[in-house]
Design an enzyme around this catalytic site. Structure first.
Site, PDB file in Angstrom:
ATOM      1  N   ASP A  13      34.629  37.241  43.500  1.00  0.00           N
ATOM      2  CA  ASP A  13      35.721  37.399  44.830  1.00  0.00           C
ATOM      3  C   ASP A  13      35.015  38.439  45.614  1.00  0.00           C
ATOM      4  OD1 ASP A  13      37.752  36.503  43.169  1.00  0.00           O
ATOM      5  OD2 ASP A  13      38.288  38.288  41.980  1.00  0.00           O
ATOM      6  N   GLY A  40      38.573  31.207  42.435  1.00  0.00           N
ATOM      7  CA  GLY A  40      39.864  31.264  43.564  1.00  0.00           C
ATOM      8  C   GLY A  40      39.021  31.717  44.776  1.00  0.00           C
ATOM      9  N   HIS A  41      38.922  30.590  45.619  1.00  0.00           N
ATOM     10  CA  HIS A  41      37.873  31.019  46.830  1.00  0.00           C
ATOM     11  C   HIS A  41      38.654  30.853  48.097  1.00  0.00           C
ATOM     12  CE1 HIS A  41      34.042  29.828  44.752  1.00  0.00           C
ATOM     13  NE2 HIS A  41      34.637  30.857  44.221  1.00  0.00           N
ATOM     14  N   GLN A 223      32.366  32.602  40.615  1.00  0.00           N
ATOM     15  CA  GLN A 223      32.306  33.946  39.777  1.00  0.00           C
ATOM     16  C   GLN A 223      31.228  34.843  40.311  1.00  0.00           C
ATOM     17  OE1 GLN A 223      32.563  30.824  37.421  1.00  0.00           O
ATOM     18  NE2 GLN A 223      34.683  31.184  38.264  1.00  0.00           N
ATOM     19  N   THR A 238      31.955  35.214  32.396  1.00  0.00           N
ATOM     20  CA  THR A 238      32.467  33.982  31.978  1.00  0.00           C
ATOM     21  C   THR A 238      31.503  33.200  31.298  1.00  0.00           C
ATOM     22  OG1 THR A 238      33.589  32.073  33.419  1.00  0.00           O
ATOM     23  CG2 THR A 238      31.476  33.145  34.219  1.00  0.00           C
ATOM     24  N   GLY A 301      46.812  35.947  39.999  1.00  0.00           N
ATOM     25  CA  GLY A 301      47.951  36.651  40.660  1.00  0.00           C
ATOM     26  C   GLY A 301      47.505  38.254  40.230  1.00  0.00           C
ATOM     27  N   ASP A 303      46.311  42.112  39.793  1.00  0.00           N
ATOM     28  CA  ASP A 303      45.523  43.166  40.544  1.00  0.00           C
ATOM     29  C   ASP A 303      44.147  43.446  40.218  1.00  0.00           C
ATOM     30  OD1 ASP A 303      47.958  43.902  42.088  1.00  0.00           O
ATOM     31  OD2 ASP A 303      48.261  45.501  40.939  1.00  0.00           O
ATOM     32  N   ARG A 304      43.205  43.433  41.303  1.00  0.00           N
ATOM     33  CA  ARG A 304      41.867  43.570  40.819  1.00  0.00           C
ATOM     34  C   ARG A 304      41.504  45.235  40.750  1.00  0.00           C
ATOM     35  NH1 ARG A 304      40.249  39.584  45.848  1.00  0.00           N
ATOM     36  NH2 ARG A 304      40.374  37.741  44.656  1.00  0.00           N
ATOM     37  N   LYS A 330      33.874  42.718  53.943  1.00  0.00           N
ATOM     38  CA  LYS A 330      34.791  43.376  53.848  1.00  0.00           C
ATOM     39  C   LYS A 330      34.646  44.799  54.403  1.00  0.00           C
ATOM     40  CE  LYS A 330      38.468  41.826  51.387  1.00  0.00           C
ATOM     41  NZ  LYS A 330      39.094  41.388  50.094  1.00  0.00           N
ATOM     42  N   ASP A 332      35.305  45.994  57.107  1.00  0.00           N
ATOM     43  CA  ASP A 332      36.400  46.511  57.849  1.00  0.00           C
ATOM     44  C   ASP A 332      37.299  47.367  56.907  1.00  0.00           C
ATOM     45  OD1 ASP A 332      36.426  43.629  56.864  1.00  0.00           O
ATOM     46  OD2 ASP A 332      38.873  44.192  57.231  1.00  0.00           O
ATOM     47  N   GLY A 414      36.278  41.137  58.644  1.00  0.00           N
ATOM     48  CA  GLY A 414      37.923  40.390  58.618  1.00  0.00           C
ATOM     49  C   GLY A 414      37.822  38.899  57.921  1.00  0.00           C
TER      50      GLY A 414
HETATM   51  P1  GDP Z   1      35.690  34.531  46.597  1.00  0.00           P
HETATM   52  O1  GDP Z   1      36.323  34.177  45.191  1.00  0.00           O
HETATM   53  O2  GDP Z   1      34.124  35.144  46.520  1.00  0.00           O
HETATM   54  O3  GDP Z   1      35.752  33.252  47.433  1.00  0.00           O
HETATM   55  O4  GDP Z   1      36.608  35.580  47.174  1.00  0.00           O
HETATM   56  P2  GDP Z   1      38.281  35.631  47.161  1.00  0.00           P
HETATM   57  O5  GDP Z   1      38.740  34.548  48.083  1.00  0.00           O
HETATM   58  O6  GDP Z   1      38.791  35.628  45.835  1.00  0.00           O
HETATM   59  O7  GDP Z   1      38.510  37.108  47.643  1.00  0.00           O
HETATM   60  C1  GDP Z   1      37.866  37.457  48.929  1.00  0.00           C
HETATM   61  C2  GDP Z   1      38.965  37.835  49.779  1.00  0.00           C
HETATM   62  O8  GDP Z   1      38.650  38.686  50.835  1.00  0.00           O
HETATM   63  C3  GDP Z   1      40.064  37.010  50.335  1.00  0.00           C
HETATM   64  O9  GDP Z   1      41.184  36.996  50.647  1.00  0.00           O
HETATM   65  C4  GDP Z   1      39.026  36.607  51.829  1.00  0.00           C
HETATM   66  O10 GDP Z   1      40.038  36.037  52.718  1.00  0.00           O
HETATM   67  C5  GDP Z   1      38.974  38.039  52.158  1.00  0.00           C
HETATM   68  N1  GDP Z   1      37.817  38.408  53.131  1.00  0.00           N
HETATM   69  C6  GDP Z   1      36.621  37.769  53.026  1.00  0.00           C
HETATM   70  N2  GDP Z   1      35.627  38.432  53.734  1.00  0.00           N
HETATM   71  C7  GDP Z   1      36.452  39.403  54.274  1.00  0.00           C
HETATM   72  C8  GDP Z   1      36.084  40.406  55.281  1.00  0.00           C
HETATM   73  O11 GDP Z   1      34.826  40.581  55.587  1.00  0.00           O
HETATM   74  N3  GDP Z   1      36.949  41.272  55.652  1.00  0.00           N
HETATM   75  C9  GDP Z   1      38.364  41.119  55.077  1.00  0.00           C
HETATM   76  N4  GDP Z   1      39.214  42.285  55.506  1.00  0.00           N
HETATM   77  N5  GDP Z   1      38.732  40.150  54.133  1.00  0.00           N
HETATM   78  C10 GDP Z   1      37.577  39.531  53.929  1.00  0.00           C
HETATM   79  P1  IMO Z   2      35.791  33.659  41.943  1.00  0.00           P
HETATM   80  O1  IMO Z   2      34.949  32.309  41.882  1.00  0.00           O
HETATM   81  C1  IMO Z   2      36.594  37.063  39.349  1.00  0.00           C
HETATM   82  C2  IMO Z   2      36.700  36.586  35.055  1.00  0.00           C
HETATM   83  C3  IMO Z   2      38.097  36.627  34.289  1.00  0.00           C
HETATM   84  C4  IMO Z   2      37.625  36.960  33.010  1.00  0.00           C
HETATM   85  C5  IMO Z   2      36.291  36.622  32.966  1.00  0.00           C
HETATM   86  C6  IMO Z   2      36.234  35.279  32.083  1.00  0.00           C
HETATM   87  O2  IMO Z   2      36.952  33.530  42.440  1.00  0.00           O
HETATM   88  O3  IMO Z   2      34.828  34.767  42.151  1.00  0.00           O
HETATM   89  P2  IMO Z   2      37.271  32.863  32.384  1.00  0.00           P
HETATM   90  O4  IMO Z   2      38.726  32.322  32.576  1.00  0.00           O
HETATM   91  O5  IMO Z   2      36.064  32.562  33.439  1.00  0.00           O
HETATM   92  O6  IMO Z   2      36.602  32.437  30.855  1.00  0.00           O
HETATM   93  O7  IMO Z   2      37.249  34.567  32.139  1.00  0.00           O
HETATM   94  O8  IMO Z   2      35.694  36.193  34.093  1.00  0.00           O
HETATM   95  N1  IMO Z   2      36.623  35.723  35.996  1.00  0.00           N
HETATM   96  C7  IMO Z   2      36.575  35.972  37.315  1.00  0.00           C
HETATM   97  N2  IMO Z   2      36.897  36.961  38.054  1.00  0.00           N
HETATM   98  N3  IMO Z   2      36.655  36.147  40.159  1.00  0.00           N
HETATM   99  C8  IMO Z   2      36.401  34.928  39.465  1.00  0.00           C
HETATM  100  O9  IMO Z   2      36.083  33.749  40.113  1.00  0.00           O
HETATM  101  C9  IMO Z   2      36.494  34.744  38.391  1.00  0.00           C
HETATM  102  N4  IMO Z   2      36.409  33.653  37.217  1.00  0.00           N
HETATM  103  C10 IMO Z   2      36.533  34.103  36.118  1.00  0.00           C
HETATM  104  O10 IMO Z   2      39.074  37.437  35.048  1.00  0.00           O
HETATM  105  O11 IMO Z   2      37.246  38.703  33.128  1.00  0.00           O
HETATM  106 MG    MG Z   3      37.964  34.552  43.957  1.00  0.00          MG
END
Ligand code: GDP
Ligand code: IMO
Ligand code: MG
Length: 427
Positions: A13, A40-41, A223, A238, A301, A303-304, A330, A332, A414
């Site tokens: 994330d 989840g990207h 991940q 994972t 869904g 909380d991180r 992030k 900002d 952002g």
């Molecule tokens: P990923 O799994 O690595 O693709 O990341 P996620 O999408 O799960 O979580 C990153 C969150 O941060 C998303 O809601 C993005 O829209 C948001 N995001 C990414 N880069 C930035 C940034 O530079 N600033 C802010 N405020 N949000 C960002």
């Molecule tokens: P992105 O690509 C954050 C975490 C789960 C759990 C562990 C094992 O969005 O960064 P799994 O279902 O993979 O066997 O779960 O890994 N986990 C993630 N945490 N971002 C992810 O993906 C994750 N994919 C798995 O929360 O702790």
């Molecule tokens: Mg993610």
């Protein structure tokens, strides 16, 4: 031309989706090489927000061919609904390629993931419950089902029988669940065959030919480094290799082809699920990071968990991935703090430790040693160049770069595509 790997440098994330999407316009192929729909990207384009789970983030760039490599685990129902969701929003998904060697997440893998977690009780990993671990376990145990098996009913039936023999014993005798019928699983899987057929390809050949023709290929990790099955905080990880080497095995491309490895690094730290996290905050600062950063999981869904930046982890990510660059995201979110603590080392049983300890016990005992950096209060979301940032934000970035061991080549200010400061070009 170059093959680039873009991966998470922390616990996932970090903003990989945004970074991949940003480069997607200039690359020919974007390839997922491991993981599945546990990812989840988030990608924000203008006023549109997309949440991608299985599809590479390059799918939103019209010139780019998205590829699901052999190392990925594919839940066909999730894939098809993700495709139709994008089609409804006008995104062309016809270029997608899926490796015939990718493994399929079957309904029984999802069941096993859920019952195993339940039986672990308070020792649970906190998985996403998507069947990821059990599907990789079947792959390693040589009882997995591959995408290509959907096109030979006899082989598919034999393989599902072989896989279910042992699992049904376990489900009924150990977990007190009903047995799963072979015909039901085979019927469901065969129902996906025609829908997936247009996308199935020899992706190893396609990607290697593309590289020979000087095309640009970007490998997008799911991940993050600390969730890697070999290099992460095992067992709280994972079941795949998000680290750079995973791109080679998970796509069938040799390491000599990879010219750049970009680590996506959040300006603070987050984690979802169980496991050690030295800089985790349980106070109002943690709450504020969660609120301002919108730190809620895209897939489940949840909380991180939030904490300050950890330079020990960043240095470790540089080492195990051979990082050439960081993309700091992030920044900002940190606007408004008078002082920002950064973890520069750990204290473990009275000793100062500069590098990530290989011993799980030591890591569980690690207490962060903080250095305080001065904060800034100016809005930075419109900054276009490094010099637009307030002096203290510049100093924060420079300090992180020095501690982390690779140049910070881009900074996210952002969520939007254009809310990025580019320092060194990636291509
Ligand atoms: P990923 O799994 O690595 O693709 O990341 P996620 O999408 O799960 O979580 C990153 C969150 O941060 C998303 O809601 C993005 O829209 C948001 N995001 C990414 N880069 C930035 C940034 O530079 N600033 C802010 N405020 N949000 C960002
Ligand atoms: P992105 O690509 C954050 C975490 C789960 C759990 C562990 C094992 O969005 O960064 P799994 O279902 O993979 O066997 O779960 O890994 N986990 C993630 N945490 N971002 C992810 O993906 C994750 N994919 C798995 O929360 O702790
Ligand atoms: Mg993610």
């Amino acid at each position: 031309m170059p093959a680039l790997v873009l991966l998470g440098a922390q616990w996932g994330d970090e903003g990989k989706g945004k970074a991949t999407d940003l480069l997607g316009g200039s690359v020919d192929y974007v390839v997922r090489y491991q993981g599945g729909n546990n990812a989840g990207h988030t990608v924000v384009v203008g006023d549109q927000k997309y949440a991608l789970h299985l599809l590479p983030s390059g799918i939103l760039s019209p010139g780019c061919t998205p590829v699901i490599g052999n190392g990925v685990v594919v839940d066909p129902s999730v894939l098809l609904s993700e495709l139709s969701g994008l089609n409804e929003r006008g995104v062309d998904t016809s270029k997608l390629l899926i490796s015939g060697n990718a493994h399929i997440i079957t309904p029984y893998n999802v069941t096993v993931d859920k019952v195993t977690e339940r039986f672990l009780g308070k020792r649970k990993i906190g998985t996403t419950g998507r069947g990821i671990g059990p599907t990789y376990a079947d792959k390693i145990n040589r009882v997995g089902i591959r995408v290509q098996d959907l096109y030979d009913e006899s082989i598919l039936t034999q393989k599902v029988e072989a896989a279910l023999d042992a699992k049904n014993q376990m489900l009924t005798k150990l977990y007190n669940r009903r047995a799963i019928a072979v015909e039901q699983v085979v019927g469901e899987l065969l129902g996906y065959a025609d829908k997936l057929a247009p996308y199935v390809a020899d992706t190893v050949l396609v990607l290697n030919e593309a590289l020979e023709q000087d095309k640009v290929v970007l490998f997008e990790g799911g991940q993050g480094t600390l969730l890697d099955i070999d290099h992460g905080t095992y067992p709280f990880v994972t079941s795949s290799n998000p680290t750079a080497g995973g791109a080679c095995t998970g796509a069938g491309v040799g390491p000599t082809k990879i010219s750049r490895v970009i680590g996506i690094l959040k300006a603070y730290t987050t984690r979802v699920g169980a496991g050690p996290f030295p800089t985790e905050l349980f106070d109002e600062d943690g709450e504020a990071l969660r609120r301002i950063g919108g730190e809620r999981g895209v897939t489940t869904g949840r909380d991180r968990r939030c904490g300050w930046f950890d330079a020990v982890i960043a240095r470790y990510a540089t080492r195990v991935n051979g990082l050439t660059d960081f993309f700091l995201t992030k920044l900002d979110v940190l606007t408004g703090w008078e002082q920002i603590p950064v973890c520069v080392a750990y204290e473990i049983d009275g000793r100062r430790v500069e590098e990530l300890p290989y011993s799980q016990t030591d890591f569980h005992h690690a207490k962060p040693v903080y250095e305080m950096l001065p904060g800034w209060s100016e809005d930075i979301s419109k900054a276009k160049s490094f010099s637009d940032l307030p002096k203290n934000a510049q100093a924060y970035v420079k300090a992180l770069e020095e501690m982390s061991g690779a140049p910070i080549s881009a900074i996210g200010v952002g969520p939007g595509r254009d809310e990025t400061i580019e320092i060194n070009s990636f291509l």
